[in-house]
Each structure stands twice: as structure tokens, then as C-alpha cells.
Enzyme design. Structure first.
Site, PDB file in Angstrom:
ATOM      1  N   TYR A 211      54.315  34.778  35.833  1.00 17.64           N
ATOM      2  CA  TYR A 211      55.179  35.620  36.675  1.00 17.64           C
ATOM      3  C   TYR A 211      55.853  34.802  37.762  1.00 17.64           C
ATOM      4  CZ  TYR A 211      51.696  35.846  40.508  1.00 17.64           C
ATOM      5  OH  TYR A 211      50.835  35.547  41.536  1.00 17.64           O
TER       6      TYR A 211
ATOM      7  N   ARG B  82      60.341  26.837  38.319  1.00 19.27           N
ATOM      8  CA  ARG B  82      58.870  26.929  38.225  1.00 19.27           C
ATOM      9  C   ARG B  82      58.460  27.824  37.055  1.00 19.27           C
ATOM     10  NH1 ARG B  82      55.778  28.601  43.472  1.00 19.27           N
ATOM     11  NH2 ARG B  82      56.597  30.653  42.944  1.00 19.27           N
TER      12      ARG B  82
ATOM     13  N   ARG C 181      44.516  41.150  18.424  1.00 18.25           N
ATOM     14  CA  ARG C 181      43.741  40.383  19.399  1.00 18.25           C
ATOM     15  C   ARG C 181      43.105  39.161  18.747  1.00 18.25           C
ATOM     16  NH1 ARG C 181      38.862  39.771  21.899  1.00 18.25           N
ATOM     17  NH2 ARG C 181      38.991  39.398  24.142  1.00 18.25           N
TER      18      ARG C 181
ATOM     19  N   LYS D  33      51.576  29.556  37.190  1.00 16.67           N
ATOM     20  CA  LYS D  33      51.581  30.869  37.866  1.00 16.67           C
ATOM     21  C   LYS D  33      51.290  31.976  36.852  1.00 16.67           C
ATOM     22  CE  LYS D  33      54.230  33.193  41.514  1.00 16.67           C
ATOM     23  NZ  LYS D  33      53.181  33.361  42.500  1.00 16.67           N
TER      24      LYS D  33
ATOM     25  N   GLU E 108      44.367  26.427  49.319  1.00 19.05           N
ATOM     26  CA  GLU E 108      45.544  27.218  49.730  1.00 19.05           C
ATOM     27  C   GLU E 108      45.077  28.614  50.107  1.00 19.05           C
ATOM     28  OE1 GLU E 108      48.257  27.700  46.355  1.00 19.05           O
ATOM     29  OE2 GLU E 108      46.538  27.717  44.994  1.00 19.05           O
TER      30      GLU E 108
HETATM   31  N1  PLP Z   1      49.972  29.732  46.413  1.00 18.36           N
HETATM   32  C1  PLP Z   1      49.701  30.793  45.633  1.00 18.36           C
HETATM   33  C2  PLP Z   1      48.361  30.911  44.977  1.00 18.36           C
HETATM   34  C3  PLP Z   1      50.679  31.790  45.436  1.00 18.36           C
HETATM   35  O1  PLP Z   1      50.407  32.853  44.655  1.00 18.36           O
HETATM   36  C4  PLP Z   1      51.935  31.651  46.084  1.00 18.36           C
HETATM   37  C5  PLP Z   1      52.989  32.653  45.909  1.00 18.36           C
HETATM   38  O2  PLP Z   1      52.877  33.635  45.268  1.00 18.36           O
HETATM   39  C6  PLP Z   1      52.149  30.532  46.898  1.00 18.36           C
HETATM   40  C7  PLP Z   1      51.154  29.580  47.029  1.00 18.36           C
HETATM   41  C8  PLP Z   1      53.470  30.341  47.590  1.00 18.36           C
HETATM   42  O3  PLP Z   1      54.483  30.034  46.682  1.00 18.36           O
HETATM   43  P1  PLP Z   1      56.012  30.306  46.985  1.00 18.36           P
HETATM   44  O4  PLP Z   1      56.337  29.573  48.260  1.00 18.36           O
HETATM   45  O5  PLP Z   1      56.711  29.719  45.822  1.00 18.36           O
HETATM   46  O6  PLP Z   1      56.184  31.775  47.135  1.00 18.36           O
END
Ligand code: PLP
Length: 283
Positions: A33, A52, A100, A147, A179
Site C-alpha cells: 500500500y 516506493r 489458498r 510497505k 522508527e
Molecule cells: N515508517 C513506517 C513504518 C510507516 O508506516 C511510515 C508511513 O506510513 C513511515 C515510516 C513514514 O513514511 P512516509 O514519510 O513515506 O509517509
């Protein structure tokens, strides 16, 4: 108001949008996503989000062509049909429906969905107050640079953080902050900006890259390395970045006040520069 959403090529009212129960995104989290922020009806950093998306899809070998022009037109149509001024567009590509099986289907038919959410990003109370954050072990999977929709540990941790009276969580692995729940984490000490280096351990934030570019342009020193909770607690300032948050101050970590207890001056300066520039370049 009933929103208009996008499903596999069609714009439909949200209560008429359907996806198969066999969809691998639903059954296995086999989906990628992106979330693009909308301010003044414009998309912020759209090309970087699409880049990305393409990278994440390639990493999981999902055969889906990222046609940036077509996806931009789809995003614009959603903004127009939903009269969206400030908020976000969530877009998801899954490997689609199949019997599945852990093995990818030979001929997948990816499912593409997108929808809007209206959120007044530029007048949220946290801009002035900053976030209170608690630390928590990073038990997510080892490819956080992709992501995917597999974000249940993030949900569990954020619920736990809010029960403790905090706004968000900072994940910690091997003694160092990785993070935030959905944001990248930064500290500032003696005018140096410190944030974890890019690797498989964190999402490569679109906003992280832009903020580091601004910081370097303003002559600030940037150190890309991990930092501990204790180092963050003794920092002059701390902040997080994410597309809808831009740079947002962090004022408390595990009950310890950071800096003055308010979003710091450098954080606010970076935030304002970023918002100003990104509005100019919004699509
Ligand atoms: N880290 C994680 C785990 C995220 O889910 C996100 C954004 O959804 C970010 C960092 C920040 O990313 P961005 O600056 O591209 O929104």
C-alpha cells in the site's frame, strides 16, 4: 456523505465496493500500500510514493505495472468526486483472488483499490503540543522496507501506547530505536540531526528523505545512525516524519521530557520549510 472509492478500474459508492473473499491481500497480507497526503486538494510527493510502490511490488515479485500517469489521474478523480481538500488517499495493490496456497499463483490478477479520508492535517492539536511516545520492542518482520499490509504488531503496540497515555510508540531493536508506528524517528543534539540509516529495518520514508535534504541545504549536519532511548531522552529536540505529519515534535519519551517539553525550534523550522515547498510542488 457516502464516499466514492476506486476498485479495479471503477469508481463506485463505498457501500457498493466489493473484493473477493479469496483475495490474497485479505487471506495472507499479500498486498502493498501507499498513502499520499492531500493538502489544498493537491497530492504531496506523489512521484516518490509511486516510486516506493514500484519498489515494494518488485521486492515481493508482484506483476503490477505502476503506470504513474494513470494512477495520478485516478487519484485526481477521487479528490474531485469526494471534494477532498485536506486528508489522504490510501491505495492498495494485492496479488488478487486465488485458491489458498502459500505459493504465488502462476497468473495473478492483482486487485487495486483506493479511497479517500478527510483529515485536517494542518490544524491538528499535536502540531503545537507534540507527541508523547513510549518505547516498545520491535517485533515486526524483518523486511520493514517493504510497505506491506502486515501491520498487526504496529496496531497492537499503538493500542498499548495509547492505554499508557501516550500518542505513539517508538520501536526498539538491539537497544536502538528503529522508527515509530507509522513514522521515522529523529533526534537533534548540538545542531546535529540523527536518524537511523536506511536498511531493511525501517520503511524508507518519503518525508525522511525530503527533511534530510532540507536539513543539509540549511547547513545542518546529519548523522544517519541508530540512537538509544536514553540518548533520545537527553536530546535537545526530537521529532517524527510521515507524509501526513510532515515533521512533528516529540516532547516525551517513556515519561521523560525531551528539551523544553514543546516541539523544538529546529523541528518547527524544518516542518514549515517542508510544508511551504511541498505545497509549491503538489500535483
Ligand atoms: N515508517 C513506517 C513504518 C510507516 O508506516 C511510515 C508511513 O506510513 C513511515 C515510516 C513514514 O513514511 P512516509 O514519510 O513515506 O509517509
Amino acid at each position: 456523505m457516502t464516499r466514492t472509492v476506486f476498485v479495479n478500474g471503477s469508481f463506485v459508492p463505498e457501500d457498493q465496493a466489493t473484493v473477493s473473499i479469496f483475495d490474497r491481500g485479505f487471506l495472507m497480507g499479500d498486498a502493498i500500500y501507499e498513502v499520499t497526503t492531500v493538502i489544498d486538494g493537491k497530492l504531496i510527493e506523489f512521484p516518490a510514493h509511486m516510486a516506493r510502490l514500484a519498489r515494494s511490488l518488485a521486492e515481493i515479485e508482484m506483476p503490477f505495472e505502476v503506470d504513474e500517469d494513470a494512477l495520478l489521474a485516478m487519484h485526481h478523480e477521487l479528490i474531485a468526486r469526494n471534494d477532498l481538500d485536506q486528508g489522504m488517499i490510501y491505495m492498495q495493490v494485492s496479488r488478487g483472488p486465488a485458491d489458498r496456497d502459500f505459493v504465488y499463483p502462476a497468473d495473478p490478477k492483482p486487485t487495486l483499490i483506493a479511497f479517500t479520508q478527510s483529515i485536517p492535517w494542518l490544524s491538528m492539536p499535536f502540531i503545537e503540543t507534540g507527541f508523547k511516545v513510549v518505547s516498545c520492542p520491535d517485533k515486526r518482520w524483518g523486511r520493514r522496507d517493504i510497505k506491506t499490509v502486515q501491520i498487526l504488531w504496529t496496531c497492537m503496540s499503538k493500542v498499548d501506547a495509547q492505554r499508557k497515555g501516550a500518542d505513539d510508540v517508538w520501536f526498539v531493536e538491539d537497544g536502538l530505536v528503529t522508527e515509530g508506528s507509522s513514522c521515522n524517528a529523529f533526534i537533534i543534539k548540538n545542531n546535529r540531526i540523527i536518524t537511523r540509516a536506511l536498511s531493511n529495518d525501517i520503511l524508507h520514508g518519503v518525508t525522511r528523505a525530503v527533511i534530510l535534504k532540507f536539513a543539509k541545504e540549511q547547513g545542518l549536519e546529519v548523522e544517519e545512525r541508530g540512537f538509544s532511548v536514553e540518548e533520545a531522552q537527553q536530546a535537545d529536540e526530537a521529532f517524527v516524519t510521515a507524509s501526513p505529519l510532515f515533521a512533528t515534535g516529540v516532547v516525551e519519551l517513556d515519561g521523560v521530557t525531551i528539551g523544553s517539553g514543546k516541539p523544538g525550534p529546529m523541528t518547527m523550522q524544518l516542518r514549515e520549510a517542508h510544508i511551504r515547498e511541498s505545497l509549491k510542488d503538489g500535483l
